[in-house]
Design a protein around this motif. Sequence first.
Motif, PDB file in Angstrom:
ATOM      1  N   PHE A 342     -56.770  91.719  85.236  1.00 35.09           N
ATOM      2  CA  PHE A 342     -57.101  93.149  85.346  1.00 35.09           C
ATOM      3  C   PHE A 342     -56.805  93.577  86.779  1.00 35.09           C
ATOM      4  CE2 PHE A 342     -59.561  96.948  85.934  1.00 35.09           C
ATOM      5  CZ  PHE A 342     -59.425  97.593  84.717  1.00 35.09           C
ATOM      6  N   ASN A 366     -55.294  94.452  81.463  1.00 32.99           N
ATOM      7  CA  ASN A 366     -54.293  95.517  81.500  1.00 32.99           C
ATOM      8  C   ASN A 366     -52.962  95.041  82.066  1.00 32.99           C
ATOM      9  OD1 ASN A 366     -55.000  95.317  84.186  1.00 32.99           O
ATOM     10  ND2 ASN A 366     -55.541  97.475  84.442  1.00 32.99           N
ATOM     11  N   PRO A 388     -47.742  95.003  84.191  1.00 34.55           N
ATOM     12  CA  PRO A 388     -48.651  95.890  83.445  1.00 34.55           C
ATOM     13  C   PRO A 388     -48.168  96.062  82.008  1.00 34.55           C
ATOM     14  CG  PRO A 388     -47.899  96.894  85.503  1.00 34.55           C
ATOM     15  CD  PRO A 388     -47.014  95.726  85.239  1.00 34.55           C
ATOM     16  N   ASN A 390     -50.363  98.129  79.823  1.00 37.45           N
ATOM     17  CA  ASN A 390     -51.107  99.289  79.295  1.00 37.45           C
ATOM     18  C   ASN A 390     -50.535 100.566  79.890  1.00 37.45           C
ATOM     19  OD1 ASN A 390     -52.717  97.719  77.791  1.00 37.45           O
ATOM     20  ND2 ASN A 390     -54.533  97.882  79.059  1.00 37.45           N
TER      21      ASN A 390
END
Length: 390
Positions: A342, A366, A388, A390
């Motif tokens: 994250f 994420n 990444p 997301n």
Amino acid sequence: MIQVNDAISIIKDNCFKMAAKKIRVSKSLGYILAESIFSPINMPPFRQSSMDGYAFSYGESRRFDIIGTSQAGDFLNFEIKKNQAVRIFTGAFVPDNADTVVMQENITATEGVIEINKMPLRFDNVRKKGEQVKKGELVLKENTLITPAAIGFLVSLGIKEIMIHDKPKVAIVVTGNELVKAGKKLPKGKIYESNSIMLKVALQQTGVKKVKTFRVKDNFEATKTVLKDCLSDFDIVLVSGGISVGDFDFVKESLLSNNVEELFYKINQKPGKPLFFGKKENTIVFALPGNPASALTCFYVYVLPAIKKMLGYEAIHLPKINRKISTDFTNSTGKALFLKAFYDDEKVTVLDSQSSAMLNTFAVANGLIYLPYDLVNIKQEMEVTVLPFN
């Protein structure tokens, strides 16, 4: 066994763009243009008022007689003389010998006459012919993703149909005697099957909706038969499980017996080492590990770029960003690592439950931290590569 970068290159070199086809603009959301689009008209096609107000020829006078009205859809070319104006509305044609529009909020009106209280600058509130785009000008280049705004823009130019890259049909083949559908009673020794749903919704995020799932027991003949049918009917075949070296892993043998060309098998990475990539004619095949976190990692890093290339995207890989890692970390595996993580604007944190079977922290991650196989000692605050998703 090959390295991550080699696998990425092989996939890129062996995937092709889907065939181009004509489609109605209104149905084109989420597709990629297979042609460059040039405007067939000027937009706007005539000088337009950008405000409700009064059109006049700029000069020293502030008092004007109203000689008519121009509303959107009309094409009344009033001959406006000195000290004359036309009532006009947003989007309406501006008569040829008017050059300025004053907003209605800035005038005082009496019967047939207006007095301008706040004089605009010359040419204010008049949209020039072709101000947005001129006839023959490039408006959308090939490989552009069609968005709602792009659809609105194309329709505003009178364009009804465009050429796009078709979307692939995908088969998901799930193997494993131990798997049970969610919602059914879970017998001892069994687990709920989640990979097919996970992969299907991941495909839907890319805009791929023609997806069919097949389930097969750990049996060579059954696996071979299902794969034979999928290879002839689909553009992409994703196999979940059965690709390792166990006594009941029949996927690789079944693929080769169906004349699938093996382009690579096994990547020096964790999770997702036993990944198979091959092709047969115009169908590409990914045999993914059965462990859910491994399968999803391989989807993001390898399958998603292949699909994006087939759809016509120019940028096909997950983006790369750099973040400072929040703790020390040691990679003693000799493998490239993809770690569930994250990240925020400054730092990235390695999440718990990194096992290839565990989705619990993947569900809140994420991005993935990517550590090359030869990067061993990672110190807190060191910048690392984050992918990444997301």
